[in-house]
Design an enzyme around this catalytic site. Structure first.
Site, PDB file in Angstrom:
ATOM      1  N   CYS A  10       0.856  -1.189   0.000  1.00 19.44           N
ATOM      2  CA  CYS A  10       0.000   0.000   0.000  1.00 19.44           C
ATOM      3  C   CYS A  10       0.889   1.235   0.000  1.00 19.44           C
ATOM      4  O   CYS A  10       2.104   1.129  -0.135  1.00 19.44           O
ATOM      5  CB  CYS A  10      -1.001  -0.006   1.151  1.00 19.44           C
ATOM      6  SG  CYS A  10      -0.309   0.196   2.780  1.00 19.44           S
ATOM      7  N   CYS A  82      -4.344  -0.687  -2.252  1.00 21.41           N
ATOM      8  CA  CYS A  82      -4.871   0.663  -2.476  1.00 21.41           C
ATOM      9  C   CYS A  82      -4.537   1.075  -3.904  1.00 21.41           C
ATOM     10  O   CYS A  82      -3.591   0.567  -4.507  1.00 21.41           O
ATOM     11  CB  CYS A  82      -4.325   1.667  -1.465  1.00 21.41           C
ATOM     12  SG  CYS A  82      -2.613   2.143  -1.712  1.00 21.41           S
ATOM     13  N   CYS A  89       3.177   0.683  -8.500  1.00 21.57           N
ATOM     14  CA  CYS A  89       3.884  -0.523  -8.082  1.00 21.57           C
ATOM     15  C   CYS A  89       5.295  -0.512  -8.665  1.00 21.57           C
ATOM     16  O   CYS A  89       5.475  -0.385  -9.872  1.00 21.57           O
ATOM     17  CB  CYS A  89       3.125  -1.757  -8.558  1.00 21.57           C
ATOM     18  SG  CYS A  89       3.782  -3.313  -7.928  1.00 21.57           S
TER      19      CYS A  89
END
Length: 143
Positions: A10, A82, A89
């Protein structure tokens, strides 16, 4: 059987990913080596620790860390919890199977709460949603 390395990612690694790591250890510790990390490291959220402890899972021994600190771990699955983490990422993580399962941000929800108990209820709701996902859906992702 070899345990699968699963990372819950997250933004700040303070709440949702920490809860997911705790639930994964609780339900699937024999099959999964669970990790959590963030795009940033904001420290452990005390309300997240409190509501997890209420549910019988102690996450106080976990720590908030950056995803880059796990660059030497061969991950099998990365679960972004999230939208910001899903959109940002880190590329070294995309060698693993990446799955996005978004959950509401408890601190953001709690800002609108009338009192502390109502604020904690925001954390409890998201805790239970993460619990259900990890308990019921995670096994299918690591097969």
């Amino acid at each position: 059987m070899t345990r699968k390395n699963v990372l819950f990612l997250c933004t700040g690694n303070s709440c949702r990913s920490q809860m997911a790591e705790g639930w994964a250890r609780h339900f699937h510790g024999d099959a999964v080596e669970a990790y959590s990390a963030g795009i940033e490291a904001h420290g452990m959220n005390p309300n997240a620790m409190q509501v997890m402890k209420e549910a019988g899972v102690d996450i106080s021994g976990q720590s908030s860390k950056l995803a880059s600190s796990l660059s030497d771990v061969e991950l099998d699955v990365v679960v972004t919890v999230c939208g910001h983490a899903d959109e940002n990422c880190p590329t070294f993580l995309t060698k693993a199977k990446v799955v996005h399962v978004g959950f509401d941000d408890p601190p953001k929800l709690a800002k609108e709460a009338a009192d502390e108990e109502a604020a904690l209820d925001c954390y409890r709701r998201v805790r239970d949603e993460i619990r259900d996902f990890v308990r019921d859906e995670l096994p299918g992702l690591v097969e």
